[in-house]
Design an enzyme around this catalytic site. Structure first.
Site: not given
Ligand SMILES: *[C@@H]1O[C@H](CO)[C@@H](O)[C@H](O)[C@H]1NC(C)=O
Ligand SMILES: *[C@@H]1O[C@H](CO)[C@@H](O)[C@H](O)[C@H]1NC(C)=O
Ligand SMILES: *[C@@H]1O[C@H](CO)[C@@H](O)[C@H](O)[C@H]1NC(C)=O
Ligand SMILES: *[C@@H]1O[C@H](CO)[C@@H](O)[C@H](O)[C@H]1NC(C)=O
Length: 443
Positions: A211, A377, A410
């Site tokens: 991320s 996601d 995610h």
């Protein structure tokens, strides 16, 4: 759904642009051989953060004066994550300690007065495996990933497996703007990469970033000379990198995002979240989202695309964010330079992801009256996950692989069995020096 074929097309392009290919190494990774050291770079909120309060701290309540009752040596205590954030009067203490302030004169972000913060055990994975070591089951973050690298890929903590936690509330700024906290982190990360290489026979490191960590890693590479990159970084592997931000972040700024945790006062959390410089970094960028309407406000009778984020910040009542966003942050999202080292991007797809929001006559505070979902996601939109990939793939010098993980969310990318298997295959392939041979065929 329209975007799906183009992603596949990009992957084909990516495959074609792989420089050399397919020599099959005969040895097997792990078996006593020196591995490329792996450095885990967490995402926002992905490592423990410690705080201590000095005399300058002025608590908003008695509870905040005394909490937490037990503190460690030097007065340090775990600020993130601690379950007391879920308890009403203590949510406010948490928020006032987490809050960042933009100092206009210095053109930089600062902690709240009287609050010092630090990450513990830099270089180790300890503070990013669990966010709260007393609640391992509930707050596991990169533990599954790190353990899998240990068990299935032959890695060992402290030998060739390292962690690079940071104060994730801070971001980086465009050239010409100071960014003390973020720049200090890049420097620490650079030294960690160098010492990891040196401790492993000079083998360049694999940066494995989740991320927001992917955005930091890209900036580290972009700000390093090519010879440094070549000598120290074997490959950048990004997991769910939000290259162009996410629409969900606009919801966070407008109404606060309690991540589905009940009982938490969204407006307290919202002000804290707005103050975070890295959250500004995660707002949708014009480069990726173009003119598409992302938010409509019936109260203001306006619609906002990624090009209207400054107007959006004004209209939600966050005038203080406008200038730092415009001058410091927006240019970062507009320039996504080639990493200059081989890259593998893992992206989860096929999970409902906020694509547009309508706020009603009640205004932003009341939350959206309509939410439309699209591909991504679950947190980051597909367009953002693959944002710069086409441009990178078009560059003959840039080695690039894209691995799509259907149905992987995610943060699921750090835990799901299928995702972990792919990560191990990728790391094994790098150690065998056969990257790009088989796993791309799954497309
Ligand atoms: C976006 O809108 C501007 C004018 O508002 C226009 O000039 C431009 O061509 C548009 N871009 C796209 C990609 O539609
Ligand atoms: C909203 O804006 C449109 C044009 O953008 C205008 O035609 C309309 O009258 C406005 N409505 C209100 C209630 O202000
Ligand atoms: C959004 O940006 C576009 C292009 O820059 C501009 O034409 C439009 O007026 C802006 N809308 C708002 C609400 O600021
Ligand atoms: C990997 O393979 C390439 C060519 O196949 C070679 O040039 C390179 O030196 C190898 N790298 C390592 C670290 O073995």
């Amino acid at each position: 759904m329209e975007r799906r074929p183009s992603l596949v097309a990009m992957v084909v392009v990516a495959m074609l642009s792989l420089s050399s290919c397919c020599c099959c190494a005969s040895s097997s990774a792990g078996g006593g051989q020196q591995l490329h050291p792996v450095i885990l770079i967490p995402g926002s909120g992905g490592n423990q953060l410690e705080a201590k309060l000095t005399e300058e701290y002025s608590p908003s309540s008695l509870a905040c004066r005394v909490w937490p009752l037990v503190r460690g040596r030097g007065g340090w205590f775990r600020l993130w994550f601690d379950p007391s954030v879920l308890v009403a009067p203590l949510t406010r203490c948490f928020a006032e300690r987490m809050m960042l302030y933009y100092d206009i004169a210095a053109d930089d972000y600062r902690n709240a007065p009287g609050v010092e913060t630090r990450v513990s055990d830099f270089g180790s994975t300890s503070s990013l495996r669990y966010l709260d070591p007393n609640l391992k089951l509930l707050t596991g973050y990169m533990d599954a990933l790190a353990s899998t690298l240990e068990k299935a890929a032959g890695y060992e903590e402290g030998r060739d497996l390292f962690g690079a936690p940071y104060d994730f509330r801070y971001g980086l700024a465009a050239p010409g703007h100071p960014s003390q906290a973020g720049s200090a982190y890049l420097e620490r990360l650079r030294l960690l990469v160098e010492s990891a290489c040196a401790a492993n026979g000079g083998k360049p490191a694999i940066l494995l970033a989740h991320s927001l960590g992917g955005l930091y890693a890209l900036q580290l590479l972009a700000r390093s000379p090519a010879p440094w990159r070549a000598a120290h970084v074997k490959r950048l592997v990004t997991l769910s990198a939000p290259w162009g931000g996410s629409v969900q972040e606009m919801l966070t700024f407008a109404s606060g995002n309690t991540l589905g945790v009940p009982f938490v006062d969204a407006s307290i959390i919202r002000d804290e979240q707005r103050s975070s410089e890295s959250n500004l970094w995660l707002l949708p960028t014009p480069k990726v989202f173009g003119n598409t309407t992302l938010v409509v406000s019936e109260f203001h009778n306006r619609s906002y695309s990624a090009k209207n984020v400054t107007q959006f910040l004004r209209d939600i009542g966050f005038e203080g964010g406008v200038e730092p966003y415009r001058a410091r942050i927006r240019p970062l999202g507009e320039a996504l330079p080639e990493p200059g080292v081989p890259v593998t991007c893992l992206v989860g797809t096929g999970v409902d992801t906020v694509e547009s929001l309508v706020f009603g006559k009640e205004g932003f505070e009341a939350g959206p009256v309509k939410v439309a979902y699209g591909d991504g996601d679950g947190t980051v939109n597909l367009a953002s996950l693959v944002g710069p990939i086409k441009a990178w793939a078009d560059s003959p010098a840039q080695v690039l692989e894209v691995v799509e993980l259907p149905g992987v969310s995610h943060s699921g990318i750090l835990k799901d069995k299928s995702a972990l298997q792919q990560i191990v295959r990728i790391v094994d392939a790098i150690n065998l020096n056969t990257t790009g041979s088989n796993y791309l065929r799954s497309f």
